[in-house]
Design a protein around this motif. Structure first.
Motif, PDB file in Angstrom:
ATOM      1  N   ILE A   1       0.011   4.611   1.062  1.00  0.00           N
ATOM      2  CA  ILE A   1       0.116   4.676   2.705  1.00  0.00           C
ATOM      3  C   ILE A   1       0.535   3.301   4.395  1.00  0.00           C
ATOM      4  CG2 ILE A   1      -0.923   5.731   4.548  1.00  0.00           C
ATOM      5  CD1 ILE A   1      -2.375   7.132   2.626  1.00  0.00           C
ATOM      6  N   SER A   2       1.534   3.668   4.722  1.00  0.00           N
ATOM      7  CA  SER A   2       2.279   2.578   5.593  1.00  0.00           C
ATOM      8  C   SER A   2       1.275   1.889   6.495  1.00  0.00           C
ATOM      9  CB  SER A   2       3.636   2.601   6.050  1.00  0.00           C
ATOM     10  OG  SER A   2       2.884   3.870   6.963  1.00  0.00           O
TER      11      SER A   2
ATOM     12  N   ARG B   1      -4.087  14.042  -1.956  1.00  0.00           N
ATOM     13  CA  ARG B   1      -3.149  14.908  -0.731  1.00  0.00           C
ATOM     14  C   ARG B   1      -3.853  16.328  -0.512  1.00  0.00           C
ATOM     15  NH1 ARG B   1       2.189  13.427  -0.506  1.00  0.00           N
ATOM     16  NH2 ARG B   1       3.524  12.830  -2.790  1.00  0.00           N
TER      17      ARG B   1
ATOM     18  N   VAL C   1       0.261  11.711   7.741  1.00  0.00           N
ATOM     19  CA  VAL C   1       0.775  10.834   6.849  1.00  0.00           C
ATOM     20  C   VAL C   1       2.285  11.029   6.593  1.00  0.00           C
ATOM     21  CG1 VAL C   1       0.604  10.390   4.504  1.00  0.00           C
ATOM     22  CG2 VAL C   1      -1.364  10.066   5.459  1.00  0.00           C
TER      23      VAL C   1
ATOM     24  N   ARG D   1      -3.159  14.565   6.538  1.00  0.00           N
ATOM     25  CA  ARG D   1      -1.738  14.228   5.345  1.00  0.00           C
ATOM     26  C   ARG D   1      -0.897  14.749   6.759  1.00  0.00           C
ATOM     27  NH1 ARG D   1       1.174  17.418   2.537  1.00  0.00           N
ATOM     28  NH2 ARG D   1       2.228  16.920   0.445  1.00  0.00           N
TER      29      ARG D   1
ATOM     30  N   SER E   1       1.254  -0.927  -0.092  1.00  0.00           N
ATOM     31  CA  SER E   1       0.081  -0.080   0.169  1.00  0.00           C
ATOM     32  C   SER E   1       0.979   1.832   0.042  1.00  0.00           C
ATOM     33  CB  SER E   1      -1.177  -0.486   1.028  1.00  0.00           C
ATOM     34  OG  SER E   1      -0.330   0.203   2.267  1.00  0.00           O
TER      35      SER E   1
ATOM     36  N   GLU F   1       6.858  11.879   2.604  1.00  0.00           N
ATOM     37  CA  GLU F   1       6.920  12.782   1.204  1.00  0.00           C
ATOM     38  C   GLU F   1       7.444  12.106   0.690  1.00  0.00           C
ATOM     39  OE1 GLU F   1       5.040  14.958   0.092  1.00  0.00           O
ATOM     40  OE2 GLU F   1       4.791  16.686   2.271  1.00  0.00           O
TER      41      GLU F   1
ATOM     42  N   GLU G   1      -2.498  12.100  -7.259  1.00  0.00           N
ATOM     43  CA  GLU G   1      -2.022  12.130  -6.257  1.00  0.00           C
ATOM     44  C   GLU G   1      -2.257  13.739  -5.825  1.00  0.00           C
ATOM     45  OE1 GLU G   1       2.544  13.401  -4.628  1.00  0.00           O
ATOM     46  OE2 GLU G   1       2.473  11.400  -6.676  1.00  0.00           O
TER      47      GLU G   1
ATOM     48  N   LEU H   1      -6.520  14.445   2.234  1.00  0.00           N
ATOM     49  CA  LEU H   1      -5.995  13.756   2.817  1.00  0.00           C
ATOM     50  C   LEU H   1      -6.038  15.350   3.973  1.00  0.00           C
ATOM     51  CD1 LEU H   1      -3.433  11.027   2.513  1.00  0.00           C
ATOM     52  CD2 LEU H   1      -6.033  10.734   3.804  1.00  0.00           C
TER      53      LEU H   1
ATOM     54  N   VAL I   1       0.855   4.840   9.334  1.00  0.00           N
ATOM     55  CA  VAL I   1       0.317   5.579   9.785  1.00  0.00           C
ATOM     56  C   VAL I   1      -1.391   5.259  10.835  1.00  0.00           C
ATOM     57  CG1 VAL I   1      -1.223   6.870   7.949  1.00  0.00           C
ATOM     58  CG2 VAL I   1       0.811   6.376   7.880  1.00  0.00           C
ATOM     59  N   GLU I   2      -1.554   4.040   9.635  1.00  0.00           N
ATOM     60  CA  GLU I   2      -3.012   3.621  10.209  1.00  0.00           C
ATOM     61  C   GLU I   2      -3.459   3.563  12.203  1.00  0.00           C
ATOM     62  OE1 GLU I   2      -6.072   0.080  10.044  1.00  0.00           O
ATOM     63  OE2 GLU I   2      -4.566  -0.398   8.853  1.00  0.00           O
TER      64      GLU I   2
ATOM     65  N   ASP J   1       5.110   8.805   7.394  1.00  0.00           N
ATOM     66  CA  ASP J   1       5.858   7.998   6.478  1.00  0.00           C
ATOM     67  C   ASP J   1       6.852   9.118   5.457  1.00  0.00           C
ATOM     68  OD1 ASP J   1       4.827   5.378   6.538  1.00  0.00           O
ATOM     69  OD2 ASP J   1       2.551   5.729   5.405  1.00  0.00           O
TER      70      ASP J   1
END
Length: 175
Positions: free
Chosen positions: A4-5, A131, A82, A79, A2, A88, A127, A134, A8-9, A86
């Motif tokens: 987003i890792s 962004r 994130v 965002r 994915s 940018e 993208e 988010l 992040v969750e 993670d």
């Protein structure tokens, strides 16, 4: 994989508790936040180091030490979390495949590589939209959504769980 890792969750779920409930959890240890979510403590500690460097959380010292939000939850965007965890990173990494066509003997003709690759252009738009989306949502928004589903007593259960953990830590240190 994915974009987003999972970090992040995990980070967002932990931050929901620091963002407060109607009863008022505002500070917690990484250990307690990790255990509440079923996240490995060492992993949560790494996430909170990143969140602290980004100015999203701040640590507090002492027996009751832990982490608090560095600013109001309404001022922390999804965002920002994130990016803190993670970094940018682009959604798409164009490899300029268009220049590698077997029909191009040596060098691709100028028309084949002129301008932005059409595939890359679509990915850039996607993208940018992601962004922007988010950026529209804050930690406070997520808290409101999460707690709107829960029974009214849930917030008090959360506060009591964290308070009991902190009290047990204090009594263990005094023994």
């Amino acid at each position: 994989m994915s974009f987003i890792s999972t970090g992040v969750e995990y980070g967002l779920h932990c931050l929901l508790y620091l963002a407060g409930t109607s009863a008022g959890v505002r500070e917690a240890s990484v250990r307690d936040l990790a255990e509440m979510q079923g996240v490995p403590v060492d992993y949560a500690a790494k996430l909170f180091t990143r969140l602290a460097k980004a100015g999203i959380v701040q640590s507090t010292e002492g027996i009751r030490g832990g982490f608090t939000l560095a600013r109001p939850a309404a001022q922390i965007t999804v965002r920002a979390v994130v990016v803190a965890i993670d970094g940018e990173k682009p959604l798409f990494d164009c490899r300029e495949v268009r220049s590698q066509c077997a029909l191009f003997e040596q060098e691709p003709p100028a028309w084949a590589t002129r301008g932005t690759c059409s595939i890359h252009a679509v990915m850039q738009v996607a993208e940018r939209a992601m962004r922007e989306e988010l950026e529209k949502h804050s930690l406070a928004d997520l808290v409101a959504r999460a707690y709107s589903k829960a029974p009214a007593s849930y917030g008090h259960h959360v506060v009591n769980w964290f308070a009991d953990r902190a009290a047990n830590r204090r009594s263990d240190r005094q023994a």
